[in-house]
Design an enzyme around this catalytic site. Structure first.
Site, PDB file in Angstrom:
ATOM      1  N   SER A  64      -6.309  52.052 -72.110  1.00 21.37           N
ATOM      2  CA  SER A  64      -5.856  52.948 -71.055  1.00 21.37           C
ATOM      3  C   SER A  64      -7.011  53.615 -70.301  1.00 21.37           C
ATOM      4  O   SER A  64      -7.846  52.938 -69.716  1.00 21.37           O
ATOM      5  CB  SER A  64      -4.896  53.983 -71.654  1.00 21.37           C
ATOM      6  N   ASP A  75     -18.463  47.392 -63.773  1.00 22.09           N
ATOM      7  CA  ASP A  75     -18.445  46.777 -62.441  1.00 22.09           C
ATOM      8  C   ASP A  75     -19.522  47.339 -61.532  1.00 22.09           C
ATOM      9  O   ASP A  75     -20.023  46.649 -60.644  1.00 22.09           O
ATOM     10  CB  ASP A  75     -17.069  46.954 -61.793  1.00 22.09           C
ATOM     11  N   LYS A  89      -4.347  47.846 -71.901  1.00 17.24           N
ATOM     12  CA  LYS A  89      -3.218  48.647 -71.401  1.00 17.24           C
ATOM     13  C   LYS A  89      -3.547  49.119 -69.998  1.00 17.24           C
ATOM     14  O   LYS A  89      -4.138  50.174 -69.802  1.00 17.24           O
ATOM     15  CB  LYS A  89      -2.935  49.844 -72.304  1.00 17.24           C
TER      16      LYS A  89
END
Length: 207
Positions: A64, A75, A89
């Protein structure tokens, strides 16, 4: 060193605040649902950030909001991620109260990393994967759950490097963990590329 192993997550706003401690421009996470009118992109705000070399530790219990932070830092090349693929999730849910103390949890959208990778049922793939010798291959993640949501355009990334942990016993001290030793090794390599000021932070990690 940010240890998010077995961190089941938390609130979206808090995940954005933590991410914003390391980046001060660009996308932190995007939210995309069936109705484009409800799509949302959360951007970093321009403020002082932590600029030292950094690693993030994850495993199958990282989920999550913890995955949002990990995906953002990965990234943006702001941290090197080490460990095992996270839980996956990546769905956004609304809780609708009902009578009698009941509630309906409705999935309305999915989370995507800054580079557009879906977290849902895919998780975050580490830059450096740690595999334990003779470990059971089955690990419970979102994609193992019955009727889990999938992401049609998702492409499971591959780790840049895979290391084998041959230790069969758990170490008595955290600093002796295989993954911790590898993280410090990575930090050592990153510090060689960075200004002298980076060593001030590193000396604290080694103490």
């Amino acid at each position: 060193m940010l240890d998010l192993r077995n961190n089941p997550g938390g609130l979206l706003n808090e995940a954005a605040k933590v991410s914003n401690m390391f980046i001060n421009k660009g996308v932190i996470v995007s939210i995309k649902g069936r109705n484009p009118d409800n799509d949302q992109t959360i951007y970093a705000t321009d403020k002082p950030i932590f600029k030292k070399p950094h690693v993030v530790l994850i495993n199958s219990g990282t989920a999550s909001a913890a995955e949002i932070v990990t995906g953002c830092l990965k990234d943006h090349n702001r941290a090197i991620v080490i460990g095992q693929r996270s839980f996956g999730k990546g769905n956004v849910q609304d809780v609708i109260p009902l009578k009698g103390g009941y509630a309906l949890i409705l999935t309305v959208a999915k989370y995507y990393t800054p580079n557009g990778f879906s977290i849902q049922a895919e998780g975050i793939v580490p830059n450096i994967e740690i595999k334990k010798k003779n470990e059971d291959e089955f690990v419970l993640r979102e994609n193992e759950l019955l009727h889990h949501l999938t992401s049609k355009k998702a492409i499971l990334q591959k780790p840049q490097e895979i290391l084998i942990d041959n230790n069969t016993k758990e170490p008595k001290h955290l600093k002796n963990e295989f993954i911790i030793k590898q993280a410090i090794k990575v930090l050592d390599e990153e510090i060689q590329k960075c200004p002298q000021s980076a060593k001030a932070c590193y000396s604290y990690l080694k103490s």
